[in-house]
Enzyme design. Structure first.
Site, mmCIF file in Angstrom:
data_model
loop_
_atom_site.group_PDB
_atom_site.id
_atom_site.type_symbol
_atom_site.label_atom_id
_atom_site.label_comp_id
_atom_site.label_asym_id
_atom_site.label_seq_id
_atom_site.Cartn_x
_atom_site.Cartn_y
_atom_site.Cartn_z
ATOM 1 N N TYR A 51 68.699 -69.917 -9.340
ATOM 2 C CA TYR A 51 67.517 -69.477 -10.098
ATOM 3 C C TYR A 51 67.274 -67.979 -9.872
ATOM 4 C CZ TYR A 51 62.661 -69.512 -11.803
ATOM 5 O OH TYR A 51 61.485 -69.266 -12.486
ATOM 6 N N ARG A 85 68.409 -71.696 -3.525
ATOM 7 C CA ARG A 85 67.553 -71.126 -4.568
ATOM 8 C C ARG A 85 68.283 -70.083 -5.412
ATOM 9 N NH1 ARG A 85 61.920 -71.937 -2.352
ATOM 10 N NH2 ARG A 85 61.167 -70.671 -4.059
ATOM 11 N N GLY A 128 70.230 -65.901 -11.101
ATOM 12 C CA GLY A 128 70.305 -66.048 -12.561
ATOM 13 C C GLY A 128 69.263 -65.172 -13.244
ATOM 14 N N LYS A 129 68.046 -65.193 -12.711
ATOM 15 C CA LYS A 129 66.963 -64.391 -13.291
ATOM 16 C C LYS A 129 67.205 -62.893 -13.066
ATOM 17 C CE LYS A 129 63.920 -67.419 -14.949
ATOM 18 N NZ LYS A 129 63.354 -67.372 -16.310
ATOM 19 N N VAL A 137 53.609 -76.710 -5.807
ATOM 20 C CA VAL A 137 52.581 -77.075 -4.834
ATOM 21 C C VAL A 137 51.269 -77.523 -5.483
ATOM 22 C CG1 VAL A 137 51.844 -74.672 -4.428
ATOM 23 C CG2 VAL A 137 51.529 -76.388 -2.657
ATOM 24 N N VAL A 138 50.842 -76.864 -6.545
ATOM 25 C CA VAL A 138 49.539 -77.233 -7.123
ATOM 26 C C VAL A 138 49.606 -78.641 -7.720
ATOM 27 C CG1 VAL A 138 47.824 -76.672 -8.890
ATOM 28 C CG2 VAL A 138 48.833 -74.840 -7.528
ATOM 29 N N THR A 178 51.519 -68.181 2.624
ATOM 30 C CA THR A 178 50.551 -67.921 1.562
ATOM 31 C C THR A 178 51.234 -67.806 0.199
ATOM 32 O OG1 THR A 178 50.681 -65.524 1.778
ATOM 33 C CG2 THR A 178 49.036 -66.660 3.141
ATOM 34 N N ARG A 198 57.603 -66.803 3.196
ATOM 35 C CA ARG A 198 56.376 -66.951 3.989
ATOM 36 C C ARG A 198 55.155 -66.497 3.200
ATOM 37 N NH1 ARG A 198 55.334 -69.990 7.934
ATOM 38 N NH2 ARG A 198 53.559 -68.700 8.502
HETATM 39 N N1 LIG Z 1 55.247 -71.512 -14.039
HETATM 40 C C1 LIG Z 1 55.468 -70.551 -13.175
HETATM 41 O O1 LIG Z 1 54.755 -70.438 -12.183
HETATM 42 C C2 LIG Z 1 56.566 -69.533 -13.412
HETATM 43 C C3 LIG Z 1 56.727 -68.508 -12.479
HETATM 44 C C4 LIG Z 1 57.726 -67.565 -12.675
HETATM 45 C C5 LIG Z 1 58.521 -67.623 -13.798
HETATM 46 N N2 LIG Z 1 58.352 -68.628 -14.692
HETATM 47 C C6 LIG Z 1 59.259 -68.662 -15.848
HETATM 48 O O2 LIG Z 1 58.557 -69.002 -17.033
HETATM 49 C C7 LIG Z 1 59.377 -69.821 -17.859
HETATM 50 C C8 LIG Z 1 58.644 -71.114 -18.190
HETATM 51 O O3 LIG Z 1 58.385 -71.815 -16.990
HETATM 52 P P1 LIG Z 1 57.516 -73.159 -16.961
HETATM 53 O O4 LIG Z 1 56.746 -73.146 -15.713
HETATM 54 O O5 LIG Z 1 56.818 -73.319 -18.231
HETATM 55 O O6 LIG Z 1 58.672 -74.239 -16.778
HETATM 56 P P2 LIG Z 1 59.002 -75.535 -17.640
HETATM 57 O O7 LIG Z 1 60.121 -76.223 -16.967
HETATM 58 O O8 LIG Z 1 57.763 -76.305 -17.903
HETATM 59 O O9 LIG Z 1 59.484 -74.900 -19.009
HETATM 60 C C9 LIG Z 1 60.799 -74.473 -19.238
HETATM 61 C C10 LIG Z 1 61.209 -75.013 -20.592
HETATM 62 O O10 LIG Z 1 62.545 -74.577 -20.883
HETATM 63 C C11 LIG Z 1 63.266 -75.680 -21.396
HETATM 64 N N3 LIG Z 1 64.689 -75.451 -21.118
HETATM 65 C C12 LIG Z 1 65.313 -75.467 -19.911
HETATM 66 N N4 LIG Z 1 66.612 -75.193 -20.066
HETATM 67 C C13 LIG Z 1 66.806 -74.997 -21.400
HETATM 68 C C14 LIG Z 1 67.940 -74.690 -22.174
HETATM 69 N N5 LIG Z 1 69.140 -74.521 -21.610
HETATM 70 N N6 LIG Z 1 67.787 -74.573 -23.516
HETATM 71 C C15 LIG Z 1 66.583 -74.753 -24.110
HETATM 72 N N7 LIG Z 1 65.465 -75.049 -23.408
HETATM 73 C C16 LIG Z 1 65.581 -75.171 -22.068
HETATM 74 C C17 LIG Z 1 62.707 -76.884 -20.699
HETATM 75 O O11 LIG Z 1 62.958 -78.098 -21.373
HETATM 76 C C18 LIG Z 1 61.219 -76.531 -20.653
HETATM 77 O O12 LIG Z 1 60.539 -76.976 -21.799
HETATM 78 C C19 LIG Z 1 60.697 -70.048 -17.118
HETATM 79 O O13 LIG Z 1 61.649 -69.139 -17.594
HETATM 80 C C20 LIG Z 1 60.327 -69.724 -15.692
HETATM 81 O O14 LIG Z 1 61.435 -69.256 -14.973
HETATM 82 C C21 LIG Z 1 57.393 -69.595 -14.524
#
Ligand SMILES: NC(=O)c1ccc[n+]([C@@H]2O[C@H](COP(=O)([O-])OP(=O)(O)OC[C@H]3O[C@@H](n4cnc5c(N)ncnc54)[C@H](O)[C@@H]3O)[C@@H](O)[C@H]2O)c1
Length: 335
Positions: free
Chosen positions: A151, A148, A154-155, A193-194, A216, A281
């Site tokens: 990600y 992991r 990276g973040k 999961v959802v 959870t 967890r």
């Molecule tokens: N959905 C969640 O529960 C959740 C939780 C925590 C953080 N996030 C963050 O929110 C953001 C959106 O997540 P999401 O759930 O909509 O995911 P998603 O995969 O549906 O959306 C990410 C989008 O980024 C685009 N993308 C990926 N790499 C790219 C690149 N190099 N250049 C241009 N576009 C690129 C993808 O094509 C996609 O459309 C992400 O940064 C994610 O880390 C989401």
């Protein structure tokens, strides 16, 4: 540079064809802004923005954020990044590059334009947390070399870059730590999961529970999350975050499976599989800071939000989603 004639803003949403990004685009357009959606369509899809085709204030650009971008905008929401383990582990080097090079490129753009920029960070920066619920001052418990890490690290590095641009160059930044969010337009095969449970339930296939199912998670409905992101972007300049955005309601995976079985009326059996490596967890946001500084708290209960989500997947599986557009607007917007 501020516009001469219009009061609406030009807003860049990277990752705008993805799950969260496309809902954000919809909401910003509804508020009267111009939106430039930039996406390389790796996990996002044109289907998520198809209903905006021909919209006078909407523009789509296929572009990878790991390369520099030269556009003129007033605000940037940086959401581009594959977000589910299946997708980000598919090409971990590209995942880190998207977070890190993507952040550098978007911060460089914001610096040139002197505009505000928001980073979609994640609860994954806390790793497998040793404190519950997680507050923003917790530094996390992250494996730097596990599956992991591309990600999570990276973040974390992107957050570092945002704060260094802020401290060193005075850039106006906003950092949201997003916790599990669900709703229409989630990718049906992203392993989250959802979406996993709903698709399995709708196909009457076994619901796959990892481990004992007692771990959870908390689940935030997408409309609530989008309210939080916009409130954060519009908050006073001095408030940078990081701020947790999520729903503190905690559910075991087994409870989630049972809620989904009830919502879909499915006859799927529940089966158990071994827990993946580094799977936390427990994960639950402390949202006191968001409440105090943004006046934000989620309003949509899991049971309520599962209905439009299951309806979306039902339509998707029937092959009809393009017409419907996967709108989430079952609930009135908060702002
Ligand atoms: N959905 C969640 O529960 C959740 C939780 C925590 C953080 N996030 C963050 O929110 C953001 C959106 O997540 P999401 O759930 O909509 O995911 P998603 O995969 O549906 O959306 C990410 C989008 O980024 C685009 N993308 C990926 N790499 C790219 C690149 N190099 N250049 C241009 N576009 C690129 C993808 O094509 C996609 O459309 C992400 O940064 C994610 O880390 C989401």
């Amino acid at each position: 540079m501020p516009r001469l004639y219009d009061s609406c803003k030009r807003i860049l949403v990277t990752g705008g064809a993805g799950f969260l990004g496309s809902h954000l685009v919809d909401r910003l357009l509804k508020q009267g802004h111009e939106v430039l959606c930039v996406d390389n369509l790796f996990t996002g899809t044109k289907r998520n923005i198809e209903h905006l085709h021909g919209h006078a204030r909407f523009e789509f650009m296929r572009h990878d954020v790991t390369f520099p971008l030269f556009v003129e905008v007033d605000e940037i929401y940086n959401l581009a990044c594959r977000a589910s383990p299946i997708h980000y582990q598919h090409d971990p080097v590209q995942t880190t590059k998207t977070s890190v090079h993507g952040a550098i490129n978007m911060l460089g753009l914001a610096k040139r334009l002197k505009c505000r920029i928001l980073q979609a960070s994640t609860s994954e920066v806390y790793g497998d947390p040793a404190v519950h619920p997680q507050t923003e001052d917790y530094w996390g418990h992250v494996n730097p070399i596990g599956p992991r890490s591309c990600y999570d690290e990276g973040k974390r590095c992107a957050e570092t870059l945002f704060f260094d641009y802020h401290h060193q160059l005075g850039l106006e930044i906003k950092v949201a730590r997003i916790f599990n969010t669900y709703g229409p337009r989630m990718h049906p095969a992203d392993g989250r999961v959802v979406s996993n449970f709903i698709v399995q339930a709708l196909k009457n296939a076994p619901i796959t529970l990892y481990g004992d199912g007692e771990q959870t998670r908390s689940f935030c409905y997408v409309d609530d999350l989008i309210d939080g992101l916009i409130r954060l972007m519009d908050s006073p300049a001095a408030f940078t975050g990081p701020v947790n955005l999520g729903n503190p309601g905690e559910f075991t995976m087994r409870e989630l499976a049972e809620l989904i079985l009830a919502e879909t009326g499915s006859a799927s059996p529940i089966v158990t599989l071994p827990l993946p490596q580094d799977d936390p967890r427990q994960r639950q946001p402390d949202i006191s800071l968001a409440k105090a500084r943004l006046g934000w708290a989620p309003r949509i209960a899991l049971r309520e939000g599962l209905k439009p989500t299951a309806d979306y997947f039902r339509t998707l599986l029937a092959g009809n989603v393009a017409a419907e557009g996967g709108r989430s607007s079952y609930f009135p917007a908060q702002n």
